[in-house]
Scaffold this motif. Structure first.
Motif, mmCIF file in Angstrom:
data_model
loop_
_atom_site.group_PDB
_atom_site.id
_atom_site.type_symbol
_atom_site.label_atom_id
_atom_site.label_comp_id
_atom_site.label_asym_id
_atom_site.label_seq_id
_atom_site.Cartn_x
_atom_site.Cartn_y
_atom_site.Cartn_z
ATOM 1 N N SER A 174 0.829 -1.210 0.000
ATOM 2 C CA SER A 174 0.000 0.000 0.000
ATOM 3 C C SER A 174 0.859 1.254 0.000
ATOM 4 O O SER A 174 0.560 2.233 -0.701
ATOM 5 N N VAL A 216 -2.771 5.129 2.549
ATOM 6 C CA VAL A 216 -2.134 3.830 2.794
ATOM 7 C C VAL A 216 -3.051 2.936 3.620
ATOM 8 O O VAL A 216 -3.187 1.736 3.344
ATOM 9 N N LEU A 219 -6.037 1.713 1.343
ATOM 10 C CA LEU A 219 -5.639 0.682 0.393
ATOM 11 C C LEU A 219 -5.270 -0.619 1.109
ATOM 12 O O LEU A 219 -5.531 -1.713 0.598
ATOM 13 N N PHE A 220 -4.680 -0.494 2.281
ATOM 14 C CA PHE A 220 -4.375 -1.687 3.081
ATOM 15 C C PHE A 220 -5.653 -2.445 3.422
ATOM 16 O O PHE A 220 -5.710 -3.673 3.310
ATOM 17 N N GLN A 223 -7.047 -4.181 0.261
ATOM 18 C CA GLN A 223 -6.258 -5.366 -0.071
ATOM 19 C C GLN A 223 -6.469 -6.490 0.946
ATOM 20 O O GLN A 223 -6.556 -7.667 0.580
#
Length: 242
Positions: A174, A216, A219-220, A223
Motif C-alpha cells: 500500500s 495507505v 488501500l491496506f 487489499q
C-alpha cells in the motif's frame, strides 16, 4: 497424498492465471477500442502498467518452483536464490495493486455538461468497465502472488507468523502504491534513489494536508479484505475436496 494436493494446486493456479490473462486481454482490447473510436491516446499507458502488474506473479511463481524443486537437493543455492527473488518481488509487488488507482482515469476523459450528462454516453460505461476491470485484475494479481509466498513460508514458519508477515507485506504494498501514484517513483528507483524516496515520504508526512496515512490505510484495508475473502474461499474448496 501430497503429490495429489500439489497437482490440484497447479491445476487451480493454471486456471486462475488463464482467467487473469483473459481479463488483461479484455481490458487492453477495450482500451484499444476507445483509442480507435476517439482518435486519441487515451489509456495508452495501461499496456505498460499491466505488464508491470504481472511481474510479481511471475517472480512468485518462479520462487514457488525453486522452493519445490531446489530446496531438497541444493538447499544453500535454493535458499539464496529464493531470498534474492523475494527482494526483487517485494520491490515490484506494488505495481499490481497500483492498478486500483487507475480508476481515477474514468473521470479524466469525461466532464459534466448541463443537459447532456456524461453517463448517458456508452463510451463512459466502456471506460468505467475498463478501469474497474483493470483495478480488479491488479488486486487479484497481487493477492495470488502473495498467497504463493505464504505457501512457501508455511513450510518453515508457524501459520500465525505467516499471517503477520502477510499483513506487513500488504502494508508495504500500500505504501509502494502511494509512492508510485503521488510521488511518481518506479520500482527500480528504490535501488537507485532510496534517499530521495524517503525524503519525499518524510515531507509528505509532515505536510499540513497530507493524505499519506489515510491513503495507505484505505488501500491496506481494501487489499486485506480481498486477501482474506479469497483465502477463505480457498480454504472452503480444500475442505470440500477432502
Amino acid at each position: 497424498m501430497r503429490d495429489k494436493h500439489d497437482r490440484l494446486l497447479n491445476k487451480k493456479f493454471i486456471a486462475v492465471t488463464f482467467t487473469l490473462l483473459l481479463m488483461t486481454v479484455c481490458c487492453l482490447s477495450i482500451a484499444a477500442y476507445l483509442r480507435a473510436k476517439s482518435g486519441s491516446g487515451m489509456y495508452a499507458f495501461l499496456s505498460w502498467d499491466m505488464f508491470l502488474a504481472w511481474i510479481p506473479l511471475l517472480i512468485s511463481s518462479l520462487m514457488a518452483y525453486v522452493s519445490r524443486h531446489m530446496f531438497t537437493r541444493y538447499r544453500i543455492i535454493g535458499g539464496a536464490l529464493t531470498g534474492l527473488l523475494a527482494l526483487v518481488w517485494l520491490f515490484f509487488l506494488p505495481n499490481a495493486a497500483y492498478l486500483f488507482t487507475e480508476m481515477l482515469h474514468t473521470f479524466r476523459y469525461f466532464t459534466a455538461q448541463r443537459g447532456n450528462p456524461f453517463w448517458h454516453s456508452m463510451d463512459f460505461w466502456y471506460s468505467l468497465s475498463l478501469t474497474f476491470g483493470v483495478a480488479l485484475t491488479g488486486l487479484l494479481l497481487s493477492t495470488c502472488s502473495i498467497m504463493q509466498i505464504q505457501q512457501i513460508l508455511h513450510k518453515c514458519i508457524h501459520r500465525v507468523v505467516c499471517w503477520i508477515i502477510v499483513g506487513g507485506i500488504l502494508l508495504l504494498s500500500s505504501l509502494g502504491v502511494y509512492i508510485g501514484r503521488f510521488n511518481r517513483w518506479n520500482s527500480w528507483d528504490i535501488v537507485s534513489r532510496p534517499g530521495k524516496i524517503v525524503m519525499d515520504l518524510v515531507n509528505d508526512l509532515g505536510a499540513e494536508e497530507s493524505i499519506l496515512l489515510e491513503f495507505v490505510t484505505l488501500l491496506f484495508v481494501v487489499q486485506a479484505f480481498i486477501y482474506v475473502i479469497i483465502s477463505l474461499l480457498n480454504f472452503q474448496s480444500k475442505e470440500l475436496s477432502r
